[in-house]
Motif scaffolding. Structure first.
Motif, short mmCIF file in Angstrom:
data_model
loop_
_atom_site.label_atom_id
_atom_site.label_comp_id
_atom_site.label_asym_id
_atom_site.label_seq_id
_atom_site.Cartn_x
_atom_site.Cartn_y
_atom_site.Cartn_z
N SER A 224 0.83 -1.21 0.00
CA SER A 224 0.00 0.00 0.00
C SER A 224 0.86 1.26 0.00
O SER A 224 0.58 2.22 -0.73
CB SER A 224 -0.92 0.00 1.22
OG SER A 224 -1.62 1.19 1.32
N LYS A 225 1.93 1.26 0.78
CA LYS A 225 2.85 2.41 0.80
C LYS A 225 3.54 2.58 -0.54
O LYS A 225 3.71 3.70 -1.03
CB LYS A 225 3.87 2.24 1.92
CG LYS A 225 3.27 2.41 3.29
CD LYS A 225 4.30 2.21 4.38
CE LYS A 225 3.67 2.34 5.73
NZ LYS A 225 4.62 2.18 6.83
N ARG A 226 3.94 1.46 -1.14
CA ARG A 226 4.55 1.54 -2.48
C ARG A 226 3.57 2.09 -3.50
O ARG A 226 3.93 2.88 -4.37
CB ARG A 226 5.02 0.14 -2.93
CG ARG A 226 6.26 -0.34 -2.23
CD ARG A 226 6.69 -1.72 -2.70
NE ARG A 226 6.85 -1.75 -4.14
CZ ARG A 226 6.77 -2.85 -4.88
NH1 ARG A 226 6.52 -4.01 -4.31
NH2 ARG A 226 6.94 -2.81 -6.17
N LEU A 227 2.32 1.67 -3.39
CA LEU A 227 1.30 2.12 -4.32
C LEU A 227 1.03 3.62 -4.17
O LEU A 227 0.88 4.33 -5.17
CB LEU A 227 0.01 1.32 -4.11
CG LEU A 227 -1.10 1.52 -5.10
CD1 LEU A 227 -0.63 1.23 -6.52
CD2 LEU A 227 -2.27 0.62 -4.76
N LEU A 228 1.01 4.12 -2.95
CA LEU A 228 0.83 5.56 -2.74
C LEU A 228 1.99 6.35 -3.35
O LEU A 228 1.77 7.40 -3.97
CB LEU A 228 0.72 5.87 -1.25
CG LEU A 228 -0.61 5.50 -0.60
CD1 LEU A 228 -0.53 5.69 0.91
CD2 LEU A 228 -1.74 6.32 -1.18
N GLY A 229 3.19 5.86 -3.19
CA GLY A 229 4.35 6.51 -3.82
C GLY A 229 4.24 6.51 -5.34
O GLY A 229 4.55 7.51 -6.00
N ALA A 230 3.79 5.41 -5.89
CA ALA A 230 3.63 5.31 -7.35
C ALA A 230 2.54 6.27 -7.83
O ALA A 230 2.67 6.88 -8.90
CB ALA A 230 3.28 3.88 -7.75
N MET A 231 1.48 6.42 -7.05
CA MET A 231 0.41 7.35 -7.42
C MET A 231 0.93 8.79 -7.44
O MET A 231 0.58 9.57 -8.33
CB MET A 231 -0.76 7.21 -6.45
CG MET A 231 -1.50 5.90 -6.60
SD MET A 231 -2.67 5.56 -5.27
CE MET A 231 -3.91 6.78 -5.59
N VAL A 232 1.77 9.13 -6.48
CA VAL A 232 2.37 10.47 -6.45
C VAL A 232 3.24 10.68 -7.68
O VAL A 232 3.16 11.73 -8.33
CB VAL A 232 3.18 10.68 -5.15
CG1 VAL A 232 4.01 11.95 -5.23
CG2 VAL A 232 2.25 10.72 -3.95
N LEU A 233 4.05 9.70 -8.02
CA LEU A 233 4.91 9.83 -9.20
C LEU A 233 4.08 9.98 -10.47
O LEU A 233 4.41 10.81 -11.33
CB LEU A 233 5.84 8.62 -9.31
CG LEU A 233 6.94 8.53 -8.28
CD1 LEU A 233 7.70 7.22 -8.43
CD2 LEU A 233 7.89 9.71 -8.39
N ASP A 234 3.02 9.20 -10.61
CA ASP A 234 2.16 9.32 -11.79
C ASP A 234 1.50 10.70 -11.84
O ASP A 234 1.39 11.30 -12.90
CB ASP A 234 1.09 8.23 -11.80
CG ASP A 234 1.64 6.90 -12.25
OD1 ASP A 234 2.76 6.86 -12.79
OD2 ASP A 234 0.94 5.89 -12.06
N ARG A 235 1.09 11.20 -10.70
CA ARG A 235 0.45 12.53 -10.66
C ARG A 235 1.46 13.61 -11.06
O ARG A 235 1.14 14.53 -11.81
CB ARG A 235 -0.09 12.78 -9.25
CG ARG A 235 -0.74 14.10 -9.04
CD ARG A 235 -1.99 14.23 -9.88
NE ARG A 235 -2.56 15.53 -9.74
CZ ARG A 235 -3.83 15.75 -9.58
NH1 ARG A 235 -4.67 14.76 -9.56
NH2 ARG A 235 -4.27 16.97 -9.45
N MET A 236 2.69 13.49 -10.56
CA MET A 236 3.72 14.46 -10.92
C MET A 236 4.02 14.40 -12.41
O MET A 236 4.20 15.43 -13.05
CB MET A 236 4.98 14.24 -10.09
CG MET A 236 4.80 14.60 -8.63
SD MET A 236 6.23 14.16 -7.61
CE MET A 236 7.50 15.14 -8.34
N ASP A 237 4.09 13.19 -12.97
CA ASP A 237 4.32 13.04 -14.40
C ASP A 237 3.19 13.68 -15.20
O ASP A 237 3.43 14.36 -16.20
CB ASP A 237 4.44 11.57 -14.79
CG ASP A 237 5.74 10.94 -14.32
OD1 ASP A 237 6.65 11.69 -13.90
OD2 ASP A 237 5.84 9.70 -14.35
N ALA A 238 1.95 13.48 -14.77
CA ALA A 238 0.80 14.05 -15.48
C ALA A 238 0.82 15.56 -15.42
O ALA A 238 0.53 16.24 -16.41
CB ALA A 238 -0.49 13.51 -14.88
#
Length: 93
Positions: A49-63
């Motif tokens: 879950s923590k890894r997934l939250l970090g990935a969501m942040v990275l995707d949001r920053m990329d977008a």
């Protein structure tokens, strides 16, 4: 492929790899082994879950990075730019 997709696939691969040992622990019937197995499963879920939250942040920053580039504006960015230019041309409002 997005960071979220890669993280989810990695989490599923981890669970698939650990499925056999977890099932073996649950079948023993020993409550301590079963409790330990469940704690490990919950720890894996928390970690993933923590890894997934970090990935969501990275995707949001990329977008956000892609949508603010002048050479690749999306429809929302074009709308905001149009509002900005309309607001600048009518300073009385």
């Amino acid at each position: 492929m997005t960071h979220v997709e890669l993280t989810c696939l990695q989490g599923l691969a981890d669970l698939e790899q650990l499925e056999g040992p977890w099932l073996d622990g649950m079948v023993t019937g020993d409550p301590e082994v079963t409790a330990t197995t469940m704690r490990l499963l919950l720890a894996h879920m928390t970690w993933n879950s923590k890894r997934l939250l970090g990935a969501m942040v990275l995707d949001r920053m990329d977008a956000e990075t892609l949508s603010t580039r002048a050479e690749f504006p999306d429809s929302c960015q074009r709308f905001v730019n149009a509002l900005d230019s309309a607001t600048r041309s009518n300073p009385q409002e």
